[in-house]
Write a protein that holds these residues in place. Structure first.
Motif, PDB file in Angstrom:
ATOM      1  N   SER A 226       0.809  -1.217   0.000  1.00 31.13           N
ATOM      2  CA  SER A 226       0.000   0.000   0.000  1.00 31.13           C
ATOM      3  C   SER A 226       0.840   1.263   0.000  1.00 31.13           C
ATOM      4  O   SER A 226       0.555   2.199  -0.761  1.00 31.13           O
ATOM      5  CB  SER A 226      -0.960  -0.009   1.191  1.00 31.13           C
ATOM      6  OG  SER A 226      -0.262  -0.174   2.401  1.00 31.13           O
ATOM      7  N   VAL A 230       0.191   0.626  -3.962  1.00 31.72           N
ATOM      8  CA  VAL A 230      -0.837  -0.402  -4.158  1.00 31.72           C
ATOM      9  C   VAL A 230      -0.503  -1.259  -5.385  1.00 31.72           C
ATOM     10  O   VAL A 230      -0.776  -0.877  -6.530  1.00 31.72           O
ATOM     11  CB  VAL A 230      -2.269   0.171  -4.295  1.00 31.72           C
ATOM     12  CG1 VAL A 230      -3.295  -0.971  -4.328  1.00 31.72           C
ATOM     13  CG2 VAL A 230      -2.578   1.135  -3.150  1.00 31.72           C
ATOM     14  N   GLN A 258      -2.769  -3.591   6.793  1.00 27.32           N
ATOM     15  CA  GLN A 258      -3.631  -2.835   5.883  1.00 27.32           C
ATOM     16  C   GLN A 258      -4.475  -3.719   4.959  1.00 27.32           C
ATOM     17  O   GLN A 258      -5.666  -3.465   4.799  1.00 27.32           O
ATOM     18  CB  GLN A 258      -2.792  -1.840   5.075  1.00 27.32           C
ATOM     19  CG  GLN A 258      -2.070  -0.840   5.972  1.00 27.32           C
ATOM     20  CD  GLN A 258      -1.791   0.475   5.289  1.00 27.32           C
ATOM     21  OE1 GLN A 258      -2.688   1.116   4.754  1.00 27.32           O
ATOM     22  NE2 GLN A 258      -0.544   0.902   5.313  1.00 27.32           N
ATOM     23  N   PRO A 259      -3.924  -4.769   4.347  1.00 27.48           N
ATOM     24  CA  PRO A 259      -4.748  -5.530   3.397  1.00 27.48           C
ATOM     25  C   PRO A 259      -5.624  -6.601   4.013  1.00 27.48           C
ATOM     26  O   PRO A 259      -6.474  -7.168   3.321  1.00 27.48           O
ATOM     27  CB  PRO A 259      -3.704  -6.168   2.474  1.00 27.48           C
ATOM     28  CG  PRO A 259      -2.507  -6.344   3.344  1.00 27.48           C
ATOM     29  CD  PRO A 259      -2.504  -5.156   4.263  1.00 27.48           C
ATOM     30  N   GLY A 368      -5.338  -2.580  -8.182  1.00 27.15           N
ATOM     31  CA  GLY A 368      -5.662  -2.938  -6.807  1.00 27.15           C
ATOM     32  C   GLY A 368      -6.511  -4.185  -6.759  1.00 27.15           C
ATOM     33  O   GLY A 368      -6.632  -4.939  -7.738  1.00 27.15           O
ATOM     34  N   PHE A 372      -9.348  -1.811  -2.154  1.00 25.53           N
ATOM     35  CA  PHE A 372      -8.018  -1.220  -1.946  1.00 25.53           C
ATOM     36  C   PHE A 372      -7.448  -0.954  -3.333  1.00 25.53           C
ATOM     37  O   PHE A 372      -6.974  -1.868  -4.014  1.00 25.53           O
ATOM     38  CB  PHE A 372      -7.109  -2.164  -1.169  1.00 25.53           C
ATOM     39  CG  PHE A 372      -6.090  -1.457  -0.315  1.00 25.53           C
ATOM     40  CD1 PHE A 372      -5.459  -0.307  -0.756  1.00 25.53           C
ATOM     41  CD2 PHE A 372      -5.764  -1.932   0.939  1.00 25.53           C
ATOM     42  CE1 PHE A 372      -4.526   0.354   0.028  1.00 25.53           C
ATOM     43  CE2 PHE A 372      -4.847  -1.279   1.742  1.00 25.53           C
ATOM     44  CZ  PHE A 372      -4.220  -0.142   1.289  1.00 25.53           C
ATOM     45  N   GLY A 374      -5.253   1.776  -6.035  1.00 32.34           N
ATOM     46  CA  GLY A 374      -4.334   2.879  -6.250  1.00 32.34           C
ATOM     47  C   GLY A 374      -4.626   3.555  -7.579  1.00 32.34           C
ATOM     48  O   GLY A 374      -4.819   2.875  -8.599  1.00 32.34           O
ATOM     49  N   LYS A 416      -4.761   6.824  -2.707  1.00 28.07           N
ATOM     50  CA  LYS A 416      -4.958   5.549  -2.016  1.00 28.07           C
ATOM     51  C   LYS A 416      -6.433   5.417  -1.653  1.00 28.07           C
ATOM     52  O   LYS A 416      -6.925   6.048  -0.721  1.00 28.07           O
ATOM     53  CB  LYS A 416      -4.060   5.479  -0.775  1.00 28.07           C
ATOM     54  CG  LYS A 416      -4.088   4.144  -0.082  1.00 28.07           C
ATOM     55  CD  LYS A 416      -2.883   3.923   0.822  1.00 28.07           C
ATOM     56  CE  LYS A 416      -2.710   4.976   1.885  1.00 28.07           C
ATOM     57  NZ  LYS A 416      -1.624   4.642   2.828  1.00 28.07           N
ATOM     58  N   ARG A 418      -9.415   3.595  -0.130  1.00 29.17           N
ATOM     59  CA  ARG A 418      -9.486   2.606   0.953  1.00 29.17           C
ATOM     60  C   ARG A 418     -10.697   2.885   1.850  1.00 29.17           C
ATOM     61  O   ARG A 418     -10.563   3.168   3.037  1.00 29.17           O
ATOM     62  CB  ARG A 418      -8.171   2.684   1.736  1.00 29.17           C
ATOM     63  CG  ARG A 418      -7.831   1.564   2.622  1.00 29.17           C
ATOM     64  CD  ARG A 418      -6.476   1.800   3.269  1.00 29.17           C
ATOM     65  NE  ARG A 418      -6.363   3.107   3.904  1.00 29.17           N
ATOM     66  CZ  ARG A 418      -5.316   3.532   4.602  1.00 29.17           C
ATOM     67  NH1 ARG A 418      -4.278   2.761   4.733  1.00 29.17           N
ATOM     68  NH2 ARG A 418      -5.306   4.722   5.147  1.00 29.17           N
TER      69      ARG A 418
END
Length: 445
Positions: A226, A230, A258-259, A368, A372, A374, A416, A418
């Protein structure tokens, strides 16, 4: 990309007190006086937030913002199921973790049900930084080596040890000699063979660590990369790099802070998209939907050997209230179908963003998995050149259009994307239309 300048993670979209007028806001002045140089706030004009629900946040002046930045409230801001669970447990018992409590074991067993069977032990902490710090210690004890391999713009936390493996957090200098960095797994770095190129870079870093006498303790990857901007595809590309590290005796630590927790849509964990078996999995942020909760899952034999030397405990990590929050999060993800929603709405959002890019050459890439994503921004006259100034202008333009979002990537030119996992298609449309309008309002050159 030679004309683009690398940016430090805390500088992206940050309020600059030297340029702002703190005297205009008594609350901002108090913040600056109390936090001093450590104060980090978003936007040229920081927002005073008052309340939130679902995917929306409301400022003190009544303005409502669609939250496309924050993966901490993963199942939605102030989710009533999580609020009720935390409130109920707080009114019953909250204490450190050196007493037996069935709720804690209920949570850990539910969590382990989502993990590979070989990761039989879980150690609870309060933050992802603590989890990654402990993972580094276990890796060093297991291998007898001190070297770590990370990507060039990685961020893994803020303890002293973890900061050393977080190049994007360094304002000056470079990582210490026991840390080697490799380019993020992008086609810009490796062409069409992302898997082979990334594995070769990891193998070269491992050889350099061995030559310098450090050896390889671990490859640590945020499995959607990330902070690097990403990079999720192609699925499976990470396997060859993990095999290279295992081949020289190192561990693979999957940083799922994060993921993790269903965000990719394809799988519950980012590493599962690559068909790899981590030795350690670290987790945090979305785990408690805003309540401080983090931890790591590890092969039992590695934890046993580590505890023979020093052991580990954490006063607040995994306390009953934290576990009540965590259990509620898992229940909401499962019962509300949020992994499927991340896949479906994320796919819809990606398609809409790619359609927008066909009309605006400044959107140079959309990539992505699930929710999530990018979105790269480049110069209109030369899209190959990352445009961090454009990204900053777009971020602030989106704020004016009631959308909150952040930046990532080596040059700070990647939006980003998210949002909470409960995002609807209507909310996805709101974002895309705001982004189109923000871009249209900016000069094309």
């Amino acid at each position: 990309m030679s004309t683009a300048k690398a940016r430090q993670i805390l500088d992206m979209n940050a309020f600059d007190p030297r340029a702002g007028d703190a005297a205009a806001s008594p609350l901002l002045r108090r913040r600056q006086e109390n936090y001093g140089a450590a104060s980090v706030l978003f936007y040229r004009e920081p927002i005073e937030m008052a309340r939130a629900s679902g995917c929306w946040m409301e400022a003190a002046d009544g303005t409502r913002y669609l939250d496309f930045y924050n993966n901490v409230p993963s199942v939605g801001h102030c989710h009533p199921r999580v609020v009720a669970a935390v409130s109920r447990q707080m009114a019953t018992l909250n204490i450190h973790t050196r007493y037996l409590n069935p709720l804690i074991e209920d949570y850990l067993e539910r969590l382990k049900g989502h993990l590979p069977a070989h990761l039989g032990n879980v150690v609870m902490t309060c933050s992802g930084s603590e989890a990654n710090d402990l993972a580094m210690r276990i890796a060093t004890r297991t291998t007898g080596a001190s070297g770590f391999i990370v990507t060039e713009t990685a961020y893994h936390g803020n303890t002293r040890a973890v900061t050393e493996i977080s190049p994007s957090a360094l304002k000056q200098g470079a990582p210490p000699p026991h840390v080697r960095t490799v380019p993020a797994p992008s086609r810009a770095a490796y062409g069409d063979d992302v898997a082979g190129g990334f594995a070769a870079a990891v193998a070269a870093a491992a050889a350099a660590l061995a030559e310098d006498g450090h050896g390889v303790a671990a490859l640590i990857c945020d499995s959607i990369f990330s902070s690097d901007g990403v990079f999720a595809d192609p699925p499976g590309f990470l396997a060859a790099a993990v095999a290279a590290v295992h081949g020289v005796g190192g561990l693979y630590v999957a940083d799922e802070v994060q993921p993790g927790f269903a965000r990719s849509g394809d799988a519950f964990w980012g590493f599962q998209r690559h068909g790899v078996a981590p030795d350690i999995v670290t987790m945090g942020k979305p785990m408690g939907n805003g309540y401080p909760l983090a931890g790591l899952a590890v092969r039992p034999e590695l934890l046993t050997a580590f505890c023979e030397d020093v052991g580990y405990f954490n006063t607040f990590g995994g306390n009953p209230v934290a576990c009540a929050a965590g259990l509620a999060v898992l229940e909401v993800i499962e019962e509300s179908g949020l992994q499927a929603n991340a896949r479906d709405v994320g796919g819809y959002l990606g398609d809409r963003l790619r359609a927008l890019s066909a009309h605006d050459p400044r959107i140079t890439d959309v990539r992505g998995a699930g929710l999530f994503i990018g979105v790269d921004l480049g110069r209109a006259d030369d899209p190959a050149v990352p445009d961090a100034a454009l990204a900053s202008a777009v971020i602030n333009g989106l704020r004016d259009r009631r959308v909150l979002i952040g930046a990532a990537g080596r040059y700070g030119h990647t939006l980003k994307v998210r949002p909470p996992l409960c995002l609807s298609r209507d909310e996805a449309d709101f974002f895309v239309e705001a982004l189109a309008d923000a871009l249209a309002a900016l000069p094309p050159g």
